[in-house]
Design a protein around this motif. Structure first.
Motif, PDB file in Angstrom:
ATOM      1  N   VAL A  12       0.825  -1.215   0.000  1.00  0.00           N
ATOM      2  CA  VAL A  12       0.000   0.000   0.000  1.00  0.00           C
ATOM      3  C   VAL A  12       0.863   1.272   0.000  1.00  0.00           C
ATOM      4  O   VAL A  12       0.590   2.200  -0.770  1.00  0.00           O
ATOM      5  N   GLN A  64       2.035   1.917  -3.434  1.00  0.00           N
ATOM      6  CA  GLN A  64       0.956   2.415  -4.288  1.00  0.00           C
ATOM      7  C   GLN A  64       0.617   3.873  -4.011  1.00  0.00           C
ATOM      8  O   GLN A  64       0.222   4.609  -4.931  1.00  0.00           O
ATOM      9  N   ALA A 112      -5.699   6.764   0.750  1.00  0.00           N
ATOM     10  CA  ALA A 112      -6.271   6.096  -0.422  1.00  0.00           C
ATOM     11  C   ALA A 112      -7.593   6.717  -0.844  1.00  0.00           C
ATOM     12  O   ALA A 112      -8.196   6.275  -1.829  1.00  0.00           O
ATOM     13  N   GLN A 166      -7.345  -1.330  -2.895  1.00  0.00           N
ATOM     14  CA  GLN A 166      -5.916  -1.390  -3.198  1.00  0.00           C
ATOM     15  C   GLN A 166      -5.422  -2.767  -3.638  1.00  0.00           C
ATOM     16  O   GLN A 166      -4.298  -2.877  -4.114  1.00  0.00           O
TER      17      GLN A 166
END
Length: 508
Positions: free
Chosen positions: A211, A214, A305, A323
């Motif tokens: 994560v 990302q 996110a 995700q």
């Protein structure tokens, strides 16, 4: 009901749930012993070594609701939600020092519950009943919250029933849990804990590595979370506000004092095969605290996110759906659901053991046989699970959360009787009972807030800070028990001897 079902995630979820169901029923043949005796059904025959105990105690303490609730609190209010991390660190030195003594004396006298030890030490059946009552009442909403955690991930898969179907998948899962717990006792959650903990470690490692990649790294995650908290204002943020410092510290200390007093925590400890298995676990279990800290950061990840949810408890499921591929989200949801099964099973067993030994046997049927104890405990474990399910069905979720928070305030009130009793019998059982009663009333009164049970208050008035209600009330409890003990001396015999508190196999 299933129009928007995420089929890849659901199939993975069902596979792992079916796997642990098979394991739960097979566990009745593991570490074979007659399950018609309470110490076999309810304590696994006291045969669990350090390795099994590590998984069982860890699986018992770090629950599905922990995985959902800790990041949810951090998602909602920021740094204050991290209080769970220091208190799970504080408990392990406490575990190392005190609980091998409890194991040794309970093993010597074949005690199965905390209430057994309390009666053996003080000879006061009403104090025994108080410990029994406190443990069972505090455990019920705790089990209900495992269901809350499980239901969040079931709903994230796409199950959204209405009316009688609203809780159908959860009910089916809990019926299965009830059946294999009835069949296999403590062996079932002990075996399943291996799978549960391994799965949780896998998804946490994936989250803390993938994560951030990302989302641009941890710096970007913290910056994004801070922007959200700045927009909210108030007592939210990446660091504690000055007014939060003492409530945070005292909440961590008081929670640490209470955690291992719950019937399910003691069940995992007393099932160990020897005292040094507990000491080894006290050294190794902080690995779970590290994982808990990483789980908490997922609350910040959800903000970074762009996860927007009305209920903060949906933050982690929605983060993984956003995700990760659907199959891995299903794996994660299965880990969280299985993380509800293990503690829910141990909690129901601990409550059943306590009811059978510390209420039914002394007050209703003193001559009950060992076989009768086991049979009664199996039935009570089903009733406890049903009661937890009804709490979820008939009460708002927030009320169940409030009761669980209050449970910690209640459980810490047995600290003087149990922990002090491991080192001295100077205290009178009657004085400890009065101290317990005052602590229960005071802690409940302090916790009463306009909308929910408040964790901290300024009881003494002249203090310049608020403190955790459980810690305040247990200190008053201790003072009262200490003052009254010289006035209420008891002639009840102590069934234990000093040498009973030392495990010769460790000292040799």
């Amino acid at each position: 009901m299933i129009d928007n079902l995420n089929w890849p995630a659901t199939l993975v979820f069902v596979f792992f749930f079916a796997l642990v169901t098979v394991m739960g029923f097979y566990a009745s043949r593991w570490k074979a012993g007659p399950l018609d005796a309470l110490h076999e059904w309810g304590l696994g025959g006291r045969r669990f070594g350090a390795w099994i105990s590590w998984f069982l105690i860890g699986g018992d303490l770090y629950t599905a609701y922990t995985v959902i609730a800790v990041p949810a609190v951090i998602y909602a209010i920021g740094a204050y939600g991290f209080f769970a991390v220091p208190y799970t660190i504080l408990i392990y030195p406490f575990l190392f020092v005190a609980f091998p003594r409890l194991w040794a004396v309970t093993h010597k006298h074949q005690y199965i519950t905390a209430g057994d030890f309390i009666y053996g030490r003080y000879g006061n059946k009403w104090l025994e009943l108080a410990v029994c009552f406190t443990g069972i009442i505090a455990t019920m909403p705790y089990i209900a919250l495992q269901l809350v955690g499980m239901e969040r991930v079931i709903q994230a898969l796409g199950f959204h029933g209405e009316g009688v179907f609203a809780h159908l998948p959860l009910t089916i899962a809990f019926v299965i849990l009830a059946l294999y717990t009835y069949s296999s006792g403590l062996r079932a959650p002990a075996m399943i804990a291996f799978v549960k903990d391994t799965m949780i470690y896998i998804f946490v490692i994936a989250a803390v590595v993938i994560v951030p990649i990302q989302l641009g790294g941890y710096g970007a995650i913290f910056d994004a979370a801070q922007k959200v908290f700045d927009a909210k204002g108030g007592a939210t943020g990446l660091t504690l506000k000055p007014a939060q410092t003492m409530p945070f510290i005292t909440l961590a200390i008081g929670s640490a004092m209470a955690l291992f007093l719950y019937p399910h925590s003691l069940t995992g400890i007393l099932a160990a095969s020897r005292a040094d298995a507990i000491k080894r676990n006290a050294i190794a279990l902080p690995a779970y605290s590290l994982v808990l800290g990483l789980i908490g950061i997922m609350g910040f990840m959800a903000h970074a996110a762009g996860v927007k949810v009305a209920n903060p408890q949906d933050a982690v499921p929605q983060l993984f759906l956003k995700q990760f591929p659907s199959w891995f989200a299903g794996f994660t949801f299965a880990a969280i659901a299985i993380g509800a099964l293990v503690p829910a099973a141990v909690m129901s067993i601990g409550a059943a053991n306590t009811f059978t030994r510390n209420f039914w046997k002394p007050f209703v049927q003193p001559d009950i046989s060992s076989t009768g104890e086991a049979a009664l405990a199996k039935v009570v474990s089903l009733i406890v699970k049903l009661g937890a399910l009804l709490i979820l069905f008939v009460m708002p979720t927030q009320f169940a959360i409030d009761l669980q928070l209050l449970g910690g305030v209640w459980m810490v009130q047995i600290f003087p009787a149990l922990i002090f009793g491991l080192y001295t019998r100077w205290y009178s059982g009657q004085a400890l009972l009065i101290g317990w009663a005052v602590g229960i009333v005071l802690g409940t009164w302090l916790s009463w807030g306009p909308t929910a049970w408040t964790p901290a208050s300024n009881f003494f008035g002249w203090l310049s800070f608020n403190a955790y209600n459980g810690l305040i009330s247990v200190l008053v409890n201790i003072v009262i028990a200490t003052v009254l003990t010289p006035l209420l001396r008891s002639s009840a015999p102590d069934q234990t001897a000093e040498t009973d508190y030392e495990d010769a196999r460790v000292l040799a």
